[in-house]
Design a protein around this motif. Sequence first.
Motif, PDB file in Angstrom:
ATOM      1  N   PRO A  61       0.828  -1.208   0.000  1.00  0.00           N
ATOM      2  CA  PRO A  61       0.000   0.000   0.000  1.00  0.00           C
ATOM      3  C   PRO A  61       0.863   1.260   0.000  1.00  0.00           C
ATOM      4  O   PRO A  61       1.965   1.255   0.536  1.00  0.00           O
ATOM      5  CB  PRO A  61      -0.802  -0.090   1.297  1.00  0.00           C
ATOM      6  CG  PRO A  61      -0.442  -1.354   1.956  1.00  0.00           C
ATOM      7  CD  PRO A  61       0.620  -2.048   1.176  1.00  0.00           C
TER       8      PRO A  61
ATOM      9  N   GLN B  54       0.142   4.101   1.526  1.00  0.00           N
ATOM     10  CA  GLN B  54       0.170   4.487   2.938  1.00  0.00           C
ATOM     11  C   GLN B  54      -0.569   3.401   3.710  1.00  0.00           C
ATOM     12  O   GLN B  54      -1.561   2.857   3.218  1.00  0.00           O
ATOM     13  CB  GLN B  54      -0.512   5.848   3.181  1.00  0.00           C
ATOM     14  CG  GLN B  54       0.235   7.042   2.612  1.00  0.00           C
ATOM     15  CD  GLN B  54       1.592   7.306   3.277  1.00  0.00           C
ATOM     16  OE1 GLN B  54       1.839   6.889   4.407  1.00  0.00           O
ATOM     17  NE2 GLN B  54       2.482   7.969   2.557  1.00  0.00           N
TER      18      GLN B  54
ATOM     19  N   HIS C  59      14.819   0.367   2.224  1.00  0.00           N
ATOM     20  CA  HIS C  59      16.152  -0.034   1.785  1.00  0.00           C
ATOM     21  C   HIS C  59      16.285  -0.310   0.300  1.00  0.00           C
ATOM     22  O   HIS C  59      17.397  -0.371  -0.212  1.00  0.00           O
ATOM     23  CB  HIS C  59      16.625  -1.249   2.601  1.00  0.00           C
ATOM     24  CG  HIS C  59      15.807  -2.498   2.420  1.00  0.00           C
ATOM     25  ND1 HIS C  59      14.433  -2.527   2.498  1.00  0.00           N
ATOM     26  CD2 HIS C  59      16.192  -3.779   2.174  1.00  0.00           C
ATOM     27  CE1 HIS C  59      14.015  -3.770   2.328  1.00  0.00           C
ATOM     28  NE2 HIS C  59      15.060  -4.543   2.122  1.00  0.00           N
ATOM     29  N   GLN C  60      15.164  -0.474  -0.405  1.00  0.00           N
ATOM     30  CA  GLN C  60      15.287  -0.751  -1.843  1.00  0.00           C
ATOM     31  C   GLN C  60      15.106   0.506  -2.695  1.00  0.00           C
ATOM     32  O   GLN C  60      15.015   0.423  -3.920  1.00  0.00           O
ATOM     33  CB  GLN C  60      14.285  -1.824  -2.251  1.00  0.00           C
ATOM     34  CG  GLN C  60      14.648  -3.184  -1.665  1.00  0.00           C
ATOM     35  CD  GLN C  60      13.795  -4.301  -2.227  1.00  0.00           C
ATOM     36  OE1 GLN C  60      13.096  -4.139  -3.214  1.00  0.00           O
ATOM     37  NE2 GLN C  60      13.845  -5.445  -1.581  1.00  0.00           N
TER      38      GLN C  60
ATOM     39  N   ARG D  91       5.755  12.160  -0.719  1.00  0.00           N
ATOM     40  CA  ARG D  91       6.092  11.149   0.295  1.00  0.00           C
ATOM     41  C   ARG D  91       6.620   9.878  -0.385  1.00  0.00           C
ATOM     42  O   ARG D  91       6.591   8.784   0.188  1.00  0.00           O
ATOM     43  CB  ARG D  91       4.872  10.839   1.179  1.00  0.00           C
ATOM     44  CG  ARG D  91       4.494  12.013   2.074  1.00  0.00           C
ATOM     45  CD  ARG D  91       3.699  11.592   3.283  1.00  0.00           C
ATOM     46  NE  ARG D  91       4.473  10.853   4.255  1.00  0.00           N
ATOM     47  CZ  ARG D  91       5.034  11.389   5.341  1.00  0.00           C
ATOM     48  NH1 ARG D  91       4.907  12.664   5.598  1.00  0.00           N
ATOM     49  NH2 ARG D  91       5.723  10.633   6.180  1.00  0.00           N
TER      50      ARG D  91
ATOM     51  N   THR E 223       7.857   6.756   7.551  1.00  0.00           N
ATOM     52  CA  THR E 223       7.227   6.825   8.870  1.00  0.00           C
ATOM     53  C   THR E 223       5.758   6.470   8.727  1.00  0.00           C
ATOM     54  O   THR E 223       5.117   6.821   7.734  1.00  0.00           O
ATOM     55  CB  THR E 223       7.324   8.238   9.506  1.00  0.00           C
ATOM     56  OG1 THR E 223       6.496   9.135   8.782  1.00  0.00           O
ATOM     57  CG2 THR E 223       8.733   8.751   9.507  1.00  0.00           C
TER      58      THR E 223
ATOM     59  N   ASP F  83       3.148   0.084   5.623  1.00  0.00           N
ATOM     60  CA  ASP F  83       3.129   0.109   4.155  1.00  0.00           C
ATOM     61  C   ASP F  83       4.506  -0.233   3.597  1.00  0.00           C
ATOM     62  O   ASP F  83       4.939   0.349   2.616  1.00  0.00           O
ATOM     63  CB  ASP F  83       2.700   1.505   3.661  1.00  0.00           C
ATOM     64  CG  ASP F  83       3.544   2.613   4.278  1.00  0.00           C
ATOM     65  OD1 ASP F  83       4.630   2.307   4.809  1.00  0.00           O
ATOM     66  OD2 ASP F  83       3.125   3.775   4.231  1.00  0.00           O
TER      67      ASP F  83
ATOM     68  N   THR G 153      11.876  -5.019   5.761  1.00  0.00           N
ATOM     69  CA  THR G 153      12.333  -3.626   5.852  1.00  0.00           C
ATOM     70  C   THR G 153      13.002  -3.381   7.204  1.00  0.00           C
ATOM     71  O   THR G 153      12.454  -3.744   8.250  1.00  0.00           O
ATOM     72  CB  THR G 153      11.129  -2.667   5.645  1.00  0.00           C
ATOM     73  OG1 THR G 153      10.662  -2.818   4.303  1.00  0.00           O
ATOM     74  CG2 THR G 153      11.509  -1.229   5.894  1.00  0.00           C
TER      75      THR G 153
HETATM   76  N1  SAM Z   1       4.342   5.798   5.082  1.00  0.00           N
HETATM   77  C1  SAM Z   1       5.702   6.086   4.692  1.00  0.00           C
HETATM   78  C2  SAM Z   1       5.897   7.591   4.635  1.00  0.00           C
HETATM   79  O1  SAM Z   1       4.963   8.306   4.284  1.00  0.00           O
HETATM   80  O2  SAM Z   1       7.001   8.056   4.962  1.00  0.00           O
HETATM   81  C3  SAM Z   1       6.106   5.425   3.395  1.00  0.00           C
HETATM   82  C4  SAM Z   1       5.271   5.826   2.215  1.00  0.00           C
HETATM   83  S1  SAM Z   1       5.927   5.180   0.698  1.00  0.00           S
HETATM   84  C5  SAM Z   1       4.875   6.051  -0.442  1.00  0.00           C
HETATM   85  C6  SAM Z   1       5.282   3.548   0.665  1.00  0.00           C
HETATM   86  C7  SAM Z   1       5.743   2.848  -0.595  1.00  0.00           C
HETATM   87  O3  SAM Z   1       7.140   2.630  -0.505  1.00  0.00           O
HETATM   88  C8  SAM Z   1       5.142   1.483  -0.812  1.00  0.00           C
HETATM   89  O4  SAM Z   1       3.926   1.563  -1.518  1.00  0.00           O
HETATM   90  C9  SAM Z   1       6.217   0.771  -1.640  1.00  0.00           C
HETATM   91  O5  SAM Z   1       6.038   1.036  -3.002  1.00  0.00           O
HETATM   92  C10 SAM Z   1       7.508   1.454  -1.201  1.00  0.00           C
HETATM   93  N2  SAM Z   1       8.300   0.637  -0.272  1.00  0.00           N
HETATM   94  C11 SAM Z   1       7.848  -0.009   0.820  1.00  0.00           C
HETATM   95  N3  SAM Z   1       8.864  -0.626   1.455  1.00  0.00           N
HETATM   96  C12 SAM Z   1       9.972  -0.331   0.769  1.00  0.00           C
HETATM   97  C13 SAM Z   1      11.353  -0.665   0.935  1.00  0.00           C
HETATM   98  N4  SAM Z   1      11.774  -1.411   1.947  1.00  0.00           N
HETATM   99  N5  SAM Z   1      12.239  -0.185   0.024  1.00  0.00           N
HETATM  100  C14 SAM Z   1      11.808   0.586  -1.006  1.00  0.00           C
HETATM  101  N6  SAM Z   1      10.527   0.926  -1.218  1.00  0.00           N
HETATM  102  C15 SAM Z   1       9.618   0.471  -0.345  1.00  0.00           C
END
Ligand code: SAM
Length: 165
Positions: free
Chosen positions: A41, A43, A79-80, A103, A113, A132, A137
């Motif tokens: 997701p 968020q 991390h990715q 974000r 966060t 999310d 992670t």
């Molecule tokens: N809620 C957090 C914020 O607002 O700081 C993160 C929001 S970010 C838009 C969430 C997205 O980051 C996910 O939908 C996924 O595509 C990506 N994502 C999640 N885990 C990740 C990881 N470990 N490394 C890189 N991308 C990641």
Amino acid sequence: MVRENEVRAAERTVAAPRAADAGLVFIGRIHTPWTSRMETPRQGRHDGPTCRIEVFEPWVEALDHVADFERIEVLYWLHQSRRDLVMQSPANDGTARGTFSLRSPARPNPIGTSIARLIRIEGPNVFVRGLDCLDGTPLLDLKPDRTLFTPIAPPQAGDFQTGDP
Ligand code: SAM
């Protein structure tokens, strides 16, 4: 549109400096149902799946009293993510905007966060809803939701007042 690591039309990268300004310690790992960024997701939601935050030793003792809070802020290392994008095109439609207006997980220091709903704590494992992030992670920090705290100091002269420009 969710990205992997591609650079889209209208986006701009920079030659990012070597990442060595601050030393972070990963204090745990987050276990979620998502193994692909495409499915994760954008968020987290408090009615989303229960995820398990595994806290590593020697930090488990620091969970003392965390169960007093119904919501906790979870900070994690995306991390990715790529770390060199200054202009991004979330919709991949040929237009772009600055990284700090988004974000997006792609940022120079990819910190994510979420305010998560605490379900329970069992030993080193904190179960929450509202994340999310990908399975695996790295965890950076846990804090009580700041809105559960009231400021201790009374307002002082010079503080911002409602109605100030
Ligand atoms: N809620 C957090 C914020 O607002 O700081 C993160 C929001 S970010 C838009 C969430 C997205 O980051 C996910 O939908 C996924 O595509 C990506 N994502 C999640 N885990 C990740 C990881 N470990 N490394 C890189 N991308 C990641």
